[in-house]
Design a protein around this motif. Structure first.
Motif, PDB file in Angstrom:
ATOM      1  N   ALA A  42       0.714  -1.400   0.005  1.00  0.00           N
ATOM      2  CA  ALA A  42       0.000   0.181   0.057  1.00  0.00           C
ATOM      3  C   ALA A  42       1.044   1.156   0.048  1.00  0.00           C
ATOM      4  N   PRO A  43       1.965   1.366   0.624  1.00  0.00           N
ATOM      5  CA  PRO A  43       2.665   2.694   0.497  1.00  0.00           C
ATOM      6  C   PRO A  43       3.219   2.991  -1.033  1.00  0.00           C
ATOM      7  N   ARG A  44       3.335   1.855  -1.596  1.00  0.00           N
ATOM      8  CA  ARG A  44       3.990   1.949  -2.925  1.00  0.00           C
ATOM      9  C   ARG A  44       2.871   2.064  -4.154  1.00  0.00           C
ATOM     10  N   ILE A 200      14.857  -7.843   5.833  1.00  0.00           N
ATOM     11  CA  ILE A 200      14.204  -6.687   5.935  1.00  0.00           C
ATOM     12  C   ILE A 200      14.026  -5.746   4.708  1.00  0.00           C
ATOM     13  N   LEU A 201      15.207  -5.812   3.887  1.00  0.00           N
ATOM     14  CA  LEU A 201      15.226  -5.272   2.701  1.00  0.00           C
ATOM     15  C   LEU A 201      14.085  -5.635   1.751  1.00  0.00           C
ATOM     16  N   HIS A 206      11.669  -3.741  -1.514  1.00  0.00           N
ATOM     17  CA  HIS A 206      10.686  -4.516  -2.457  1.00  0.00           C
ATOM     18  C   HIS A 206       9.367  -4.438  -2.320  1.00  0.00           C
ATOM     19  N   LEU A 207       8.674  -4.988  -1.138  1.00  0.00           N
ATOM     20  CA  LEU A 207       7.238  -4.812  -1.085  1.00  0.00           C
ATOM     21  C   LEU A 207       6.825  -3.488  -0.991  1.00  0.00           C
ATOM     22  N   MET A 208       7.197  -2.895   0.097  1.00  0.00           N
ATOM     23  CA  MET A 208       6.365  -1.758   0.406  1.00  0.00           C
ATOM     24  C   MET A 208       7.005  -0.303  -0.355  1.00  0.00           C
ATOM     25  N   GLY A 209       8.337  -0.308  -0.749  1.00  0.00           N
ATOM     26  CA  GLY A 209       8.795   0.598  -1.545  1.00  0.00           C
ATOM     27  C   GLY A 209       9.152   1.848  -0.761  1.00  0.00           C
ATOM     28  N   VAL A 215      10.627   1.657   9.042  1.00  0.00           N
ATOM     29  CA  VAL A 215       9.996   0.664   9.548  1.00  0.00           C
ATOM     30  C   VAL A 215      10.476   0.333  10.992  1.00  0.00           C
ATOM     31  N   VAL A 216      11.804  -0.012  10.976  1.00  0.00           N
ATOM     32  CA  VAL A 216      12.391  -0.522  12.174  1.00  0.00           C
ATOM     33  C   VAL A 216      13.054   0.593  12.690  1.00  0.00           C
ATOM     34  N   GLY A 217      13.302   1.566  12.253  1.00  0.00           N
ATOM     35  CA  GLY A 217      14.308   2.885  13.048  1.00  0.00           C
ATOM     36  C   GLY A 217      15.631   2.863  12.523  1.00  0.00           C
ATOM     37  N   LYS A 218      16.251   4.121  12.566  1.00  0.00           N
ATOM     38  CA  LYS A 218      17.432   4.165  12.024  1.00  0.00           C
ATOM     39  C   LYS A 218      18.436   3.358  12.803  1.00  0.00           C
TER      40      LYS A 218
END
Length: 271
Positions: A42-44, A200-201, A206-209, A215-218
């Motif tokens: 959905a973000p993408r 996580i990449l 790939h999925l969320m763009g 998502v997980v923080g810096k």
């Protein structure tokens, strides 16, 4: 449906060599990827936002509620028992109580952990099912064509049986999600998908763009690699569990996706 699917083990069907089992295994593989794509795209695709709107108390409440539903569920079926229906309905409409948006992803971070919740309602649910089927159809259709081009000339019975089995496969993803069962019988369904280690990449980029840091923080995101190198695998591996709750409340079809992520080099204790 994605009921306790685990993405870590090797494929037993290929080892066994049975063409029908091999075809079913490939279908399951594309089914799982279609589910992930539909849940997280959905973000993408729809400009959905990642919002740090879950405070620690609310995140814990949701986590406990989803865990309670999982424990109440029978191992034989993802359909929740009647005693859990009220709790499931409350969770599907919790966003209204707290003024949280649907479609977006609501996040709470703890050290080495991320909780992410997404609600869908009405037309958004319809769109989800359309996208779910489209993702499967494209990926599986492309695979069948590639297999025919690469192996169609072979005359050995096993190869031809495998191609025939692929051609005979027809998967209707809403059926796998028990959508008509939910509509006809007004039941609530909870299914899960688990991976001991997800990249996580893959999930974020790939999925969320979006970047993993979003998502997980810096601090927990993969560290920038040296030029020409990939991030270290230990920085990319996260435990992943997705809960998909579906049902009807107030005559509106609803979904709630609860995602739990934990860095794989940390101890895991899901309460």
């Amino acid at each position: 449906m994605f009921e306790d699917d685990n993405q870590d083990g090797p494929g037993g069907a290929e080892e066994a060599g049975d063409p029908a089992d091999m075809a079913k295994e490939k279908v399951d593989e594309f089914r799982v990827h279609a589910q992930l794509a539909a849940v997280y795209e959905a973000p993408r695709k729809f400009a959905a936002k990642l919002l740090p709107t879950l405070d620690g108390g609310l995140a814990k409440d949701i986590q406990r509620a989803i865990g309670k539903l999982e424990k109440a569920r029978s191992p034989e079926t993802p359909v929740l028992p009647e005693a859990s229906m009220s709790d499931a309905a409350d969770l599907l409409t919790l966003h209204d109580k707290h003024g949280l948006s649907t479609m977006d992803y609501h996040i709470h971070r703890r050290p080495g952990e991320v909780v992410m919740v997404r609600w869908l309602a009405a037309e958004q649910v319809e769109t989800f099912y359309e996208r779910l089927q489209a993702h499967f159809d494209v990926a599986f259709g492309d695979f069948k064509e590639e297999e025919k081009s690469a192996k169609g000339w072979k005359q050995d019975p096993k190869t031809q049986a495998f191609l025939a089995a692929l051609d005979g496969m027809e998967v209707k993803m809403p059926e796998r999600y028990l959508r008509e069962v939910i509509r006809q019988h007004r039941v609530f369904v909870l299914s899960t998908q688990t991976a001991d280690e997800i990249d996580i990449l893959y999930l974020c980029e790939h999925l969320m763009g979006i970047s993993p840091a979003a998502v997980v923080g810096k601090a927990a995101a993969p560290q920038p690699p040296e030029p020409g190198e990939e991030p270290a695998e230990r920085d990319r591996a996260w435990f992943f569990k997705l809960f998909a709750l579906r049902g009807i409340k107030d005559n509106i079809e609803r979904m709630c996706f609860f995602t739990y992520l934990q860095k794989s080099d940390d101890s895991f204790d899901f309460e």
